[in-house]
Scaffold this motif. Structure first.
Motif, PDB file in Angstrom:
ATOM      1  N   ASP A   1       5.167 -25.698 -20.280  1.00  0.00           N
ATOM      2  CA  ASP A   1       4.555 -26.968 -20.664  1.00  0.00           C
ATOM      3  C   ASP A   1       4.582 -27.973 -19.520  1.00  0.00           C
ATOM      4  N   GLN A   2       5.599 -27.909 -18.682  1.00  0.00           N
ATOM      5  CA  GLN A   2       5.624 -28.742 -17.478  1.00  0.00           C
ATOM      6  C   GLN A   2       4.491 -28.331 -16.537  1.00  0.00           C
ATOM      7  N   THR A   3       4.292 -27.031 -16.411  1.00  0.00           N
ATOM      8  CA  THR A   3       3.223 -26.537 -15.549  1.00  0.00           C
ATOM      9  C   THR A   3       1.854 -26.969 -16.072  1.00  0.00           C
ATOM     10  N   LEU A   4       1.652 -26.847 -17.396  1.00  0.00           N
ATOM     11  CA  LEU A   4       0.374 -27.278 -17.976  1.00  0.00           C
ATOM     12  C   LEU A   4       0.168 -28.777 -17.783  1.00  0.00           C
ATOM     13  N   ARG A   5       1.254 -29.527 -17.858  1.00  0.00           N
ATOM     14  CA  ARG A   5       1.145 -30.977 -17.616  1.00  0.00           C
ATOM     15  C   ARG A   5       0.639 -31.237 -16.201  1.00  0.00           C
ATOM     16  N   GLU A   6       1.193 -30.514 -15.248  1.00  0.00           N
ATOM     17  CA  GLU A   6       0.778 -30.674 -13.854  1.00  0.00           C
ATOM     18  C   GLU A   6      -0.681 -30.275 -13.656  1.00  0.00           C
ATOM     19  N   LEU A   7      -1.125 -29.245 -14.369  1.00  0.00           N
ATOM     20  CA  LEU A   7      -2.485 -28.739 -14.216  1.00  0.00           C
ATOM     21  C   LEU A   7      -3.500 -29.557 -15.008  1.00  0.00           C
TER      22      LEU A   7
ATOM     23  N   ILE B   1       0.607 -34.480 -23.805  1.00  0.00           N
ATOM     24  CA  ILE B   1       0.729 -33.506 -24.895  1.00  0.00           C
ATOM     25  C   ILE B   1       1.521 -32.281 -24.434  1.00  0.00           C
ATOM     26  N   TYR B   2       1.574 -32.078 -23.122  1.00  0.00           N
ATOM     27  CA  TYR B   2       2.382 -30.993 -22.561  1.00  0.00           C
ATOM     28  C   TYR B   2       3.691 -31.574 -22.042  1.00  0.00           C
ATOM     29  N   ASP B   3       4.793 -31.152 -22.639  1.00  0.00           N
ATOM     30  CA  ASP B   3       6.093 -31.722 -22.264  1.00  0.00           C
ATOM     31  C   ASP B   3       7.174 -30.689 -22.551  1.00  0.00           C
ATOM     32  N   GLU B   4       7.928 -30.308 -21.528  1.00  0.00           N
ATOM     33  CA  GLU B   4       8.949 -29.267 -21.691  1.00  0.00           C
ATOM     34  C   GLU B   4      10.106 -29.691 -22.583  1.00  0.00           C
ATOM     35  N   GLU B   5      10.178 -30.968 -22.940  1.00  0.00           N
ATOM     36  CA  GLU B   5      11.257 -31.438 -23.811  1.00  0.00           C
ATOM     37  C   GLU B   5      10.788 -31.736 -25.224  1.00  0.00           C
ATOM     38  N   LEU B   6       9.508 -31.529 -25.528  1.00  0.00           N
ATOM     39  CA  LEU B   6       9.019 -31.760 -26.886  1.00  0.00           C
ATOM     40  C   LEU B   6       9.151 -30.485 -27.724  1.00  0.00           C
ATOM     41  N   TYR B   7      10.393 -30.065 -27.880  1.00  0.00           N
ATOM     42  CA  TYR B   7      10.764 -28.943 -28.756  1.00  0.00           C
ATOM     43  C   TYR B   7      11.757 -29.493 -29.769  1.00  0.00           C
TER      44      TYR B   7
END
Length: 399
Positions: free
Chosen positions: A157-163, A169-175
């Motif tokens: 999700d961090q990678t998708l945020r960068e891309l 909406i993409y966040d590696e901590e939104l779990y």
């Protein structure tokens, strides 16, 4: 095994519904002030139907999941669950802990944030100590492989945020974490993590565990830039699946193949599919040699081994018990660069692997790609979320 043939039609997105908590005034205002997303509408509709479980068109197999002792302790999970709950403040606890029979079990969806509202407390909302205890809960319940895979999925999700130009909406901590019931060695309880590309439902009764539905996916599968460059997912599940299919004799490959054309997403039992009708298709394992059966078990273990070793072995023994009632199905070609779907399906397990069309990575068309994968593991015949165990427990103890 007895068969129960239900007289109602079970749609692929029909779900069960039990008495829910009454929403607070603020929750009512929030719901009324915004329009439900299509996914939330799907959830709302699906929860109107009582939970039955994944079945075939022939009905449900009964008496597959007796309450017994496995001899594999769940004490570490109980202790980790207690410590996590103790760390939460009153408001956090109110939105994180639910009754064991609450619909929260079935409120999950493997889509981006912003188009689906999740319950519980997210990693992003937690302080450092709470986050540590949340991961301790996962560590106590999962294998080292399962925990690492979960963390690697979050990284995508961090990678998708960068891309996607920093799209939030993409966040590696939104779990989001929820606890159902109270951690116990005798009473039923469990926990759930819900977020984009990672959903784990983990039910516990005594020393018995059910870790389904478990959805794990990712995009990109191989990260080539940014913070997590080199992050890689599902290569064993992909390559061993293809290798197994290629190893089968031509006549068995033909029987396993439902279609040689992979043009769409083919997974059957994702979100809102608790009552899906999935018939046995493809190659009956009873036609395989002993060596081929062992290879298929190794493939299934790639998924089951995300649980702690002892509990994974218990599940694998159950899968072996029903091995000759198992089917292997395939969609797609079998060359080295093929995109494909496969399914391992028996009365006690449903495993799906699917190459999907791109969503978060634009400019690559809409055809299925190896850079977007979805997988799911289900317990058919009524024991997803440990529902059959819970039913038996409640009937015996008159709760």
């Amino acid at each position: 095994m007895k068969k129960i043939v239900y007289l109602l039609t079970l749609g692929s997105i029909a779900l069960g519904c039990k008495e829910q908590k009454q929403p607070t005034e603020s929750q009512k205002e929030t719901t009324e002030s915004r329009q439900l997303s299509p996914f939330e509408k799907m959830e709302e509709e699906s929860l109107k139907t009582e939970f039955i479980g994944i079945a075939t068109s022939q009905g449900m197999d009964k008496d597959l999941f007796p309450i017994t002792s496995t001899g594999v302790t769940t004490l570490p999970i109980k202790l980790a669950g207690e410590e996590f709950l103790k760390s939460l403040g009153p408001k956090q606890l109110e939105k994180t802990q639910f009754d064991i029979q609450d619909d929260e079990w079935r409120k999950w969806c493997n889509v981006d944030n912003g188009i689906y509202t999740r319950q519980g407390i997210s990693l992003k909302e937690m302080n450092q100590e709470q986050r540590k205890l949340a991961f301790n809960l996962m560590q106590s319940a999962l294998s080292a492989k399962g925990l690492q895979l979960s963390k690697d999925i979050m990284k995508t999700d961090q990678t998708l945020r960068e891309l996607n130009n920093g799209n939030p909406i993409y966040d590696e901590e939104l779990y989001f974490f929820t606890i159902m019931g109270n951690p116990s060695l005798t009473e039923p309880w469990g926990w759930q993590i819900d977020g984009h590309h990672l959903v784990i439902n983990y039910f516990i009764l005594g020393d018995q565990v059910v870790m389904t539905p478990t959805f794990m996916g990712g995009e990109p599968i191989i990260t080539t830039s940014g913070k997590y460059k080199g992050n890689t997912l599902f290569q064993d599940e992909q390559n061993l699946g293809l290798k197994f299919m290629q190893s089968l004799p031509v006549e068995l490959q033909k029987e396993a193949t439902m279609s040689t054309e992979k043009v769409d997403n083919d997974i059957r039992a994702e979100a809102f599919s608790d009552n899906a009708i999935v018939d046995f298709q493809g190659l009956p394992v009873s036609q395989m040699s002993e060596e081929q059966k062992e290879q298929l078990l190794d493939l299934a273990y790639q998924y089951i081994s995300n649980m702690r070793e002892g509990h994974a072995q218990v599940k694998m023994e159950d899968i072996k018990k029903h091995m000759n009632e198992t089917y292997f199905a395939w969609i797609g070609k079998t060359d080295e660069n093929a995109v494909f779907y496969y399914r391992i399906h028996s009365p006690v397990v449903l495993i799906e692997f699917d190459h999907q069309g791109p969503i978060g990575i634009r400019g690559n068309g809409r055809q299925p790609t190896r850079n977007h994968i979805h997988t799911i593991v289900r317990t058919p015949n009524g024991n997803d979320y440990g529902k059959d165990y819970l039913r038996q427990h409640l009937a015996k103890h008159h709760h």
